[in-house]
Structure formats: structure tokens, C-alpha cells
Design a protein around this motif. Sequence first.
Motif, PDB file in Angstrom:
ATOM      1  N   HIS A 197       0.829  -1.204   0.000  1.00 21.83           N
ATOM      2  CA  HIS A 197       0.000   0.000   0.000  1.00 21.83           C
ATOM      3  C   HIS A 197       0.867   1.259   0.000  1.00 21.83           C
ATOM      4  N   ILE A 198       1.920   1.268   0.806  1.00 22.03           N
ATOM      5  CA  ILE A 198       2.791   2.450   0.874  1.00 22.03           C
ATOM      6  C   ILE A 198       3.489   2.681  -0.469  1.00 22.03           C
ATOM      7  N   LEU A 199       3.922   1.607  -1.116  1.00 20.32           N
ATOM      8  CA  LEU A 199       4.560   1.753  -2.422  1.00 20.32           C
ATOM      9  C   LEU A 199       3.595   2.351  -3.447  1.00 20.32           C
ATOM     10  N   ILE A 200       2.359   1.841  -3.472  1.00 16.28           N
ATOM     11  CA  ILE A 200       1.362   2.369  -4.419  1.00 16.28           C
ATOM     12  C   ILE A 200       1.062   3.823  -4.100  1.00 16.28           C
ATOM     13  N   ALA A 201       0.883   4.138  -2.812  1.00 15.45           N
ATOM     14  CA  ALA A 201       0.553   5.508  -2.409  1.00 15.45           C
ATOM     15  C   ALA A 201       1.699   6.473  -2.713  1.00 15.45           C
ATOM     16  N   SER A 202       2.931   5.979  -2.711  1.00 19.76           N
ATOM     17  CA  SER A 202       4.079   6.835  -3.027  1.00 19.76           C
ATOM     18  C   SER A 202       4.259   6.986  -4.526  1.00 19.76           C
ATOM     19  N   VAL A 203       4.078   5.883  -5.254  1.00 16.49           N
ATOM     20  CA  VAL A 203       4.281   5.913  -6.700  1.00 16.49           C
ATOM     21  C   VAL A 203       3.270   6.833  -7.375  1.00 16.49           C
TER      22      VAL A 203
END
Length: 312
Positions: free
Chosen positions: A276-282
Amino acid sequence: MSDFNTTEFTNPSTFILQGIPGLEAVHVWLSIPFCTVYIIAILGNFTILFIVKRERSLHEPMYYFLCMLATTDLVLCTSTLPKMLSIFWFNSREINFSACLTQMFFIHCSLLMESGIFVAMALDRYVAICHPLRHSTILTNPVVAMTGLAVLLRSSILTIPNCLLARQWPYCRTNIIPHLYCGHMSVVKLACADIRVSSYYSLSVVLCVFGLDVFFITISYTQILRAIFRLPTKDARLKTFGTCGSHLGVILAFYIPCFFSAFTYRFGNNIPLHFHILIASVYLLIPPMLNPIIYGVRTKQIWDKLLWLFTH
């Protein structure tokens, strides 16, 4: 490690950004694509602004909206990437409480502005393709300026309540944010209070504002596609369809991760936190990188001016 222990306090002076929990060992490797995307976004958006400012022939509504989008992208990625890279490279995880709220404001305000600019650009393309003879009379410079001001005011007015609510909650359990940046929900989830007001308000903004923006964009491009299929030659249809298709790709790359992230905070308990953090950052980084490439390189006038600058 003492910084990461749960402590008892009220309204901390600093928060601790944990980064990507579970992927701390590869933070340095993750910094490489993040830094690359940031450099491309900075160079691309500054190039768009420089070319449009330099060439008076590009002082038209479409390029004015493109400059607004480039400025918004610069604010969006610059408000997040430097702190992310400091976490990856230097393990610098502390962020002041006020700085955290400031970052929150710029992130969410920029996202709302980007959505509003996408609507304005879609309407501009609709008028240019479906009513070309009236384009210069409908989208005058004052209308473009008022549209930009309206987008800025709408975004600011809708973002300020999120920050004010986040500021007034008591934080008495922990100051560790399991994220790379100070997103609204990632911060207010740390509050030891009933945060349903914050949650419902932010969700209503996502559903109503982004939902309405997607609706208007869909209507505009539906009319554009109808006009494209009425063009007399196949080459003209393919050229116009290719341009609109690339624009729609950028728009989808912005809205799909945005909705995914918004709903995951509330309903995605089974989704791994690091994913989730990766998607929210990307989704904060990919649009600022793609926008100057798609809207700039695929726009013949900007591409021609860019080639002229390099050759002269």
C-alpha cells in the motif's frame, strides 16, 4: 531503536516517518528509481515552463493549462521526494509536527489541483476539436486565468479542513507514522480520538470532487471521440486518436492509484502495508514524470521548439 518505542505524550513536537515497514533493508535500492523519477520530473516540467515562456507562439490556452500542470507537478513531487530520499539515504526520519501538516496540505492541495487542471485541459480539447471556430472566443486569456484561480481556490478550501482537523486531534499513543510522507489518513490514524469526522470528510472529497472531475473528463472525451470518428481521412483520425489516447493514459495513471489508495486506508485491511505504501508513493511520483513526456513530447509545437533549442 528507542525512537520507535511507543510513548505517552500529547500533541508531539515531531513525528517519526518509518519509511516502508518490512523493506528497510532495500531502502537504498528503492531510492534509485525514486531519485530517477524525481530528476526526470524536475527536468521535464522545468523544460515545459521554459519553452512556453520563451516562445510567444505557444501563449495559448492549451499551453497555459500545461504550465499550470507542470507547476503543480513540481510542487507535488518536491513536497515529498526530498524527505523520502533523506529517509532512504540518511535514515533521517524525524519531521516537525507543523512541517508534517504543511507537507500534508501541499500534497492534498496539489492532487486536487491536478485533478481540476485535467478537467480544464479536457474541456479545452473538447472546444478545440468539436468547436474549433469558437475556441479563441470561448477560451480567452481572462477565462483561462479565472479557471486557474478557481482550481487553486477549490483545492485550498477543500484541503484546509483536513489539516485543521488533523491539528486538533490529541496524539497520545505513538508518534510513529508507518509511511514515507505525512498523508492525511496515515497521520490521523495515530490520534487517540474518534476520527470519523476526518475520515468521512476526506472520503467525501475523494468521491465527490474526484468523482465529478472524472465525470466531466469522461463526457468531454466521449464528445471528442465522436468528433474524431467523423473526421474525413483515416490519417487525421489516427493522429488525433493517438494524442487523445495518450492523454487518457496519463489521466488513468493518476486516478486509478488515487482511488485505490483512498479506499485501501479504510477498507484494505488485508492488503500488505508495504504494498500500500509503495502504491501511495508511486502515484505521487509517476504523474509528474509522465505529464511532461506525454503532454510535451507528444505535442508537436513543444517538440519542435525543443529540437530547435538543442540544434541551435
